[in-house]
Design a protein around this motif. Structure first.
Motif, PDB file in Angstrom:
ATOM      1  N   ASN A  20      56.573 -18.094 -23.265  1.00 34.09           N
ATOM      2  CA  ASN A  20      56.445 -16.009 -22.670  1.00 34.09           C
ATOM      3  C   ASN A  20      57.479 -15.486 -23.430  1.00 34.09           C
ATOM      4  OD1 ASN A  20      53.671 -16.006 -21.216  1.00 34.09           O
ATOM      5  ND2 ASN A  20      54.499 -16.152 -19.661  1.00 34.09           N
ATOM      6  N   ALA A  21      58.644 -15.650 -23.189  1.00 34.98           N
ATOM      7  CA  ALA A  21      59.924 -15.679 -23.615  1.00 34.98           C
ATOM      8  C   ALA A  21      59.939 -14.939 -25.282  1.00 34.98           C
ATOM      9  CB  ALA A  21      61.397 -15.288 -22.981  1.00 34.98           C
ATOM     10  N   ALA A  22      59.315 -15.963 -26.179  1.00 38.03           N
ATOM     11  CA  ALA A  22      59.909 -16.618 -27.193  1.00 38.03           C
ATOM     12  C   ALA A  22      58.941 -16.511 -28.168  1.00 38.03           C
ATOM     13  CB  ALA A  22      60.887 -18.164 -27.148  1.00 38.03           C
ATOM     14  N   VAL A  23      57.242 -16.773 -27.652  1.00 38.20           N
ATOM     15  CA  VAL A  23      56.231 -16.899 -28.052  1.00 38.20           C
ATOM     16  C   VAL A  23      55.558 -15.483 -27.249  1.00 38.20           C
ATOM     17  CG1 VAL A  23      54.483 -17.826 -29.078  1.00 38.20           C
ATOM     18  CG2 VAL A  23      56.897 -18.791 -29.178  1.00 38.20           C
ATOM     19  N   GLY A  24      54.740 -15.993 -26.037  1.00 32.92           N
ATOM     20  CA  GLY A  24      54.256 -14.901 -25.370  1.00 32.92           C
ATOM     21  C   GLY A  24      52.949 -16.091 -25.626  1.00 32.92           C
ATOM     22  N   SER A  25      51.934 -16.143 -24.412  1.00 34.18           N
ATOM     23  CA  SER A  25      50.414 -17.080 -24.278  1.00 34.18           C
ATOM     24  C   SER A  25      51.482 -18.086 -22.939  1.00 34.18           C
ATOM     25  CB  SER A  25      50.065 -17.854 -25.659  1.00 34.18           C
ATOM     26  OG  SER A  25      50.126 -16.777 -25.970  1.00 34.18           O
ATOM     27  N   GLY A  26      52.690 -18.026 -22.136  1.00 29.46           N
ATOM     28  CA  GLY A  26      52.353 -19.459 -21.328  1.00 29.46           C
ATOM     29  C   GLY A  26      51.603 -19.866 -20.265  1.00 29.46           C
ATOM     30  N   SER A  27      50.874 -18.669 -20.083  1.00 28.50           N
ATOM     31  CA  SER A  27      49.493 -18.467 -19.025  1.00 28.50           C
ATOM     32  C   SER A  27      48.336 -19.957 -19.632  1.00 28.50           C
ATOM     33  CB  SER A  27      48.743 -17.279 -18.436  1.00 28.50           C
ATOM     34  OG  SER A  27      49.670 -16.548 -17.860  1.00 28.50           O
ATOM     35  N   LEU A  28      48.390 -20.010 -20.427  1.00 29.63           N
ATOM     36  CA  LEU A  28      48.038 -21.049 -21.133  1.00 29.63           C
ATOM     37  C   LEU A  28      48.179 -22.542 -21.084  1.00 29.63           C
ATOM     38  CD1 LEU A  28      46.435 -19.503 -25.057  1.00 29.63           C
ATOM     39  CD2 LEU A  28      45.283 -19.344 -22.464  1.00 29.63           C
ATOM     40  N   ILE A  29      49.529 -21.950 -20.649  1.00 29.89           N
ATOM     41  CA  ILE A  29      49.817 -23.841 -19.787  1.00 29.89           C
ATOM     42  C   ILE A  29      49.751 -23.766 -18.325  1.00 29.89           C
ATOM     43  CG2 ILE A  29      51.701 -25.085 -19.733  1.00 29.89           C
ATOM     44  CD1 ILE A  29      51.146 -24.986 -21.821  1.00 29.89           C
ATOM     45  N   THR A  30      49.832 -22.378 -17.091  1.00 26.98           N
ATOM     46  CA  THR A  30      49.904 -22.799 -16.144  1.00 26.98           C
ATOM     47  C   THR A  30      48.725 -23.135 -15.870  1.00 26.98           C
ATOM     48  OG1 THR A  30      50.701 -19.912 -16.179  1.00 26.98           O
ATOM     49  CG2 THR A  30      51.984 -22.269 -15.902  1.00 26.98           C
ATOM     50  N   PHE A  31      47.948 -21.503 -16.530  1.00 27.46           N
ATOM     51  CA  PHE A  31      46.471 -21.608 -15.457  1.00 27.46           C
ATOM     52  C   PHE A  31      45.276 -22.616 -15.791  1.00 27.46           C
ATOM     53  CE2 PHE A  31      41.932 -19.879 -15.888  1.00 27.46           C
ATOM     54  CZ  PHE A  31      42.223 -19.424 -15.482  1.00 27.46           C
ATOM     55  N   PRO A  32      45.329 -23.117 -16.879  1.00 26.67           N
ATOM     56  CA  PRO A  32      44.336 -24.448 -17.498  1.00 26.67           C
ATOM     57  C   PRO A  32      45.561 -25.938 -15.830  1.00 26.67           C
ATOM     58  CG  PRO A  32      45.059 -23.788 -19.103  1.00 26.67           C
ATOM     59  CD  PRO A  32      46.082 -22.921 -18.013  1.00 26.67           C
ATOM     60  N   THR A  33      46.423 -26.159 -15.747  1.00 21.88           N
ATOM     61  CA  THR A  33      47.536 -26.718 -15.002  1.00 21.88           C
ATOM     62  C   THR A  33      47.019 -26.922 -13.261  1.00 21.88           C
ATOM     63  OG1 THR A  33      49.575 -27.066 -16.449  1.00 21.88           O
ATOM     64  CG2 THR A  33      49.640 -28.036 -13.622  1.00 21.88           C
ATOM     65  N   LEU A  34      46.904 -25.621 -12.994  1.00 19.72           N
ATOM     66  CA  LEU A  34      46.581 -24.980 -11.881  1.00 19.72           C
ATOM     67  C   LEU A  34      45.066 -25.544 -11.520  1.00 19.72           C
ATOM     68  CD1 LEU A  34      47.999 -21.717 -10.935  1.00 19.72           C
ATOM     69  CD2 LEU A  34      48.757 -23.859 -10.402  1.00 19.72           C
ATOM     70  N   LEU A  35      44.125 -25.250 -12.511  1.00 19.62           N
ATOM     71  CA  LEU A  35      42.551 -25.371 -11.969  1.00 19.62           C
ATOM     72  C   LEU A  35      42.381 -27.126 -12.178  1.00 19.62           C
ATOM     73  CD1 LEU A  35      40.972 -23.101 -15.377  1.00 19.62           C
ATOM     74  CD2 LEU A  35      40.511 -22.516 -13.001  1.00 19.62           C
ATOM     75  N   ALA A  36      42.955 -27.950 -12.855  1.00 20.01           N
ATOM     76  CA  ALA A  36      42.968 -29.020 -12.860  1.00 20.01           C
ATOM     77  C   ALA A  36      43.594 -29.801 -11.821  1.00 20.01           C
ATOM     78  CB  ALA A  36      43.379 -29.658 -14.266  1.00 20.01           C
ATOM     79  N   PHE A  37      44.545 -29.011 -10.799  1.00 23.42           N
ATOM     80  CA  PHE A  37      44.354 -29.155  -9.771  1.00 23.42           C
ATOM     81  C   PHE A  37      43.799 -28.711  -8.674  1.00 23.42           C
ATOM     82  CE2 PHE A  37      49.208 -29.817 -10.402  1.00 23.42           C
ATOM     83  CZ  PHE A  37      48.826 -31.130 -11.267  1.00 23.42           C
ATOM     84  N   GLY A  38      41.760 -28.721  -9.381  1.00 21.45           N
ATOM     85  CA  GLY A  38      40.826 -27.685  -7.792  1.00 21.45           C
ATOM     86  C   GLY A  38      41.299 -26.657  -7.184  1.00 21.45           C
ATOM     87  N   ILE A  39      42.476 -26.012  -8.295  1.00 25.75           N
ATOM     88  CA  ILE A  39      42.504 -24.696  -7.099  1.00 25.75           C
ATOM     89  C   ILE A  39      41.830 -23.991  -8.256  1.00 25.75           C
ATOM     90  CG2 ILE A  39      43.971 -22.693  -7.137  1.00 25.75           C
ATOM     91  CD1 ILE A  39      46.596 -24.266  -7.207  1.00 25.75           C
ATOM     92  N   PRO A  40      40.944 -23.258  -6.858  1.00 25.75           N
ATOM     93  CA  PRO A  40      40.066 -21.993  -7.181  1.00 25.75           C
ATOM     94  C   PRO A  40      40.300 -20.861  -9.058  1.00 25.75           C
ATOM     95  CG  PRO A  40      39.802 -21.678  -5.523  1.00 25.75           C
ATOM     96  CD  PRO A  40      41.227 -22.958  -5.748  1.00 25.75           C
ATOM     97  N   PRO A  41      39.251 -20.492  -9.733  1.00 26.86           N
ATOM     98  CA  PRO A  41      40.126 -19.966 -10.812  1.00 26.86           C
ATOM     99  C   PRO A  41      40.520 -18.376 -10.236  1.00 26.86           C
ATOM    100  CG  PRO A  41      37.569 -20.566 -11.116  1.00 26.86           C
ATOM    101  CD  PRO A  41      38.513 -21.230  -9.683  1.00 26.86           C
ATOM    102  N   VAL A  42      40.582 -17.512  -9.640  1.00 30.60           N
ATOM    103  CA  VAL A  42      40.430 -16.427  -8.972  1.00 30.60           C
ATOM    104  C   VAL A  42      42.070 -16.680  -8.637  1.00 30.60           C
ATOM    105  CG1 VAL A  42      40.618 -14.248  -7.911  1.00 30.60           C
ATOM    106  CG2 VAL A  42      38.540 -15.010  -8.911  1.00 30.60           C
ATOM    107  N   THR A  43      41.584 -17.263  -7.690  1.00 28.93           N
ATOM    108  CA  THR A  43      43.600 -17.426  -6.747  1.00 28.93           C
ATOM    109  C   THR A  43      44.378 -18.423  -7.644  1.00 28.93           C
ATOM    110  OG1 THR A  43      42.542 -18.459  -5.081  1.00 28.93           O
ATOM    111  CG2 THR A  43      44.535 -19.542  -4.531  1.00 28.93           C
ATOM    112  N   ALA A  44      43.850 -19.302  -8.538  1.00 29.53           N
ATOM    113  CA  ALA A  44      44.445 -19.801  -9.940  1.00 29.53           C
ATOM    114  C   ALA A  44      45.379 -18.516 -10.661  1.00 29.53           C
ATOM    115  CB  ALA A  44      43.985 -21.153 -10.498  1.00 29.53           C
ATOM    116  N   ASN A  45      45.007 -17.704 -10.870  1.00 25.64           N
ATOM    117  CA  ASN A  45      45.292 -16.278 -11.883  1.00 25.64           C
ATOM    118  C   ASN A  45      45.970 -15.846 -10.746  1.00 25.64           C
ATOM    119  OD1 ASN A  45      44.698 -14.779 -14.501  1.00 25.64           O
ATOM    120  ND2 ASN A  45      43.824 -13.401 -13.085  1.00 25.64           N
ATOM    121  N   VAL A  46      45.338 -15.217 -10.241  1.00 22.85           N
ATOM    122  CA  VAL A  46      46.362 -14.639  -8.502  1.00 22.85           C
ATOM    123  C   VAL A  46      48.016 -14.924  -8.684  1.00 22.85           C
ATOM    124  CG1 VAL A  46      46.436 -13.543  -7.000  1.00 22.85           C
ATOM    125  CG2 VAL A  46      44.457 -13.333  -7.933  1.00 22.85           C
ATOM    126  N   SER A  47      48.430 -16.324  -8.092  1.00 20.15           N
ATOM    127  CA  SER A  47      48.911 -17.235  -8.105  1.00 20.15           C
ATOM    128  C   SER A  47      49.696 -16.862  -8.525  1.00 20.15           C
ATOM    129  CB  SER A  47      48.962 -17.962  -7.112  1.00 20.15           C
ATOM    130  OG  SER A  47      48.066 -18.013  -6.148  1.00 20.15           O
TER     131      SER A  47
END
Length: 256
Positions: A20-47
């Motif tokens: 995020n600091a150097a390029v942008g788009s870091g959420s494309l790393i964290t959000f899929p990681t949370l989904l892969a662990f079964g966290i619901p999409p809205v909860t994953a996005n909010v958290s």
């Protein structure tokens, strides 16, 4: 959540803060990681959004020299980001979760395309700047674009930084490093106001374990990313983001 999952979320948060600091788009790393662990999409996005705020603050601190003479831009465009971020956060909370699950694959797809095209965008911006002096003025186009991207950021946020650099780079003649610094400030404003909205309106959607892990990781990553800037292997990072984004789309499109 077991120890391995916690460790992987922490690593993902660090990677996201750096990117995020150097390029942008870091959420494309964290959000899929949370989904892969079964966290619901809205909860994953909010958290994820709340957890990335400290990393954004760290990146702003790291780019403080480039931001020192851009205070007016931060104030004017930041107010647009705040308005847009509130609207986007409210849309996330009032629309059904099924809508988020339907819309986000499209948003991620757009974000992935933007990340893949970033070198081309940068070359176009560099050619546009040739022979022209930097402008300090902020026109209506920049304000509207910042507000609309703020709505996107409050709702989802993946590649929000790439959108800002691309949009503002076409509307203001400025160096990419200074645009990147401005982008970090605006993205942090959006994430902060969205986080406050989530905490006030829907605290039940927050997974505090995820927030803490991503917050710690993104803070470290934000400081790293702001220090090394362009020295990061951006082609490699870009390839990782694209692959992770595509995996996230596949994950979201799978039958529940």
């Amino acid at each position: 959540m077991d120890l391995l999952e916690a460790a992987l979320i922490l690593v993902a948060g660090t990677a996201a803060g750096t990117i995020n600091a150097a390029v942008g788009s870091g959420s494309l790393i964290t959000f899929p990681t949370l989904l892969a662990f079964g966290i619901p999409p809205v909860t994953a996005n909010v958290s994820n959004n709340i957890g990335l705020v400290p990393g954004g603050v760290a990146s702003v601190w790291g780019y403080r020299r480039e931001l020192a003479d851009q205070r007016r831009r931060l104030l004017v465009l930041g107010s647009m980001s705040v308005l847009g971020g509130v609207v986007g956060a409210v849309l996330l909370l009032v629309l059904p979760a099924s809508a988020f699950r339907s819309v986000v694959p499209v948003l991620i797809g757009v974000a992935v395309v933007l990340v893949a095209l970033q070198p081309w965008i940068q070359r176009r911006l560099a050619r546009r700047r040739d022979g022209r002096e930097a402008r300090a003025d902020i026109g209506p186009g920049a304000m509207v674009a910042t507000a609309l991207i703020g709505v996107y950021g409050g709702y989802f946020g993946g590649a929000q930084g790439i959108l800002l650099v691309g949009a503002l780079g076409t509307l203001m003649t400025e160096s990419l490093q200074r645009l990147n610094a401005l982008k970090n400030g605006l993205v942090t404003a959006v994430n902060t106001v969205a986080a406050v909205t989530f905490l006030v309106v829907a605290p039940g959607q927050v997974d505090w374990r995820v927030v803490v892990l991503i917050a710690v990781g993104s803070t470290v990553g934000g400081l790293i990313g702001s220090r090394i800037g362009r020295r990061l292997p951006q082609p490699v990072l870009r390839a990782v983001i694209v692959v992770v984004g595509l995996l996230a789309i596949v994950n979201l499109l799978r039958p529940a």
